[in-house]
Design a protein around this motif. Structure first.
Motif: not given
Length: 240
Positions: A78, A80, A159, A171, A175
């Motif tokens: 993904s 962010c 991020i 994170d 991701a």
């Protein structure tokens, strides 16, 4: 003091890495950190076995981290929503000045191999210098390479600032790889690597031993046979 700070910061970061993987442990952050501290201190009593375990932790983290980087750049799970600010409101020079002390913290890991290399009793000064230069060069390449690659990946995946019970590196990993096994392996190996604060537990007594010298060649610290300094320095300082 540097050994104490390295242990404190590493244990706190290891606890944060575990909590990022298991958020339910957040209320027990301090007891978890103290438990991890006891684990690291306990492992140092196993001498070379403990050092081998810390080495395995380090290699495992590097391999898993490279896997996360490859996945993140090739096919991220993904992206962010955080974006770079176009008007940060502060000068770039101020940002660099504030970030520089944090960035130089990467160099604090150099004291452990430096101290350990000085205690390699089976090598003469020439071979110790050669071995030391190679070790520190490899350390710089690995640490610098992973840091720059993770920074580039954080920018690529947008991020932002992590949540209260997470970390920025967590994170980045989630991701890049999602919340599956690779993310779990990354968090566990990063927490285990941070437990390598044990390097300070091991290098500290070795430094005391080197300063104390021996009965034939006394050093800077007086040694009382059977005293606390002897108990700290003799069993855990590597000679070879």
């Amino acid at each position: 003091m540097d050994f104490v700070l390295t242990i404190g910061i590493s244990i706190a970061a290891a606890a944060s890495a575990v909590i990022a993987l298991f958020p339910g442990l957040a209320p027990f952050r301090i007891p978890l950190a103290l438990l991890l501290l006891l684990v690291v201190a306990g492992l140092t009593w196993f001498g070379h076995v403990g050092r081998l375990l810390f080495a395995v932790m380090t290699v495992a983290f590097v391999l898993v981290c490279v896997s996360v980087l490859v996945r993140g750049f090739a096919a991220p799970h993904s992206v962010c929503t955080a974006s770079a600010a176009t008007d940060p409101g502060r000068s770039a020079a101020l940002a660099v000045a504030l970030a520089f002390p944090v960035a130089t913290a990467l160099a604090t890991g150099a004291e452990a191999p430096s101290t350990a290399i000085a205690q390699l009793g089976r090598l003469d000064d020439t071979h110790r210098r050669r071995f030391g230069r190679g070790t520190l060069a490899l350390l710089s390449v690995v640490v610098g390479g992973l840091t720059l690659a993770l920074t580039a990946l954080a920018v690529r995946l947008h991020i932002g600032i992590p949540g209260e019970d997470s970390t920025q590196i967590a994170d980045i990993a989630v991701a890049a790889a999602g919340s599956g096994w690779l993310y779990g392996a990354f968090q566990l190996t990063s927490s285990l690597l941070l437990l390598a604060a044990g390097s300070s537990f091991q290098a500290g007594p070795g430094l005391l031993k080197a300063l104390a010298g021996s009965a034939e060649r006394p050093g800077m610290i007086p040694v009382v046979p059977g005293g606390a300094m002897t108990l700290l320095a003799v069993p855990h300082a590597p000679n070879s």
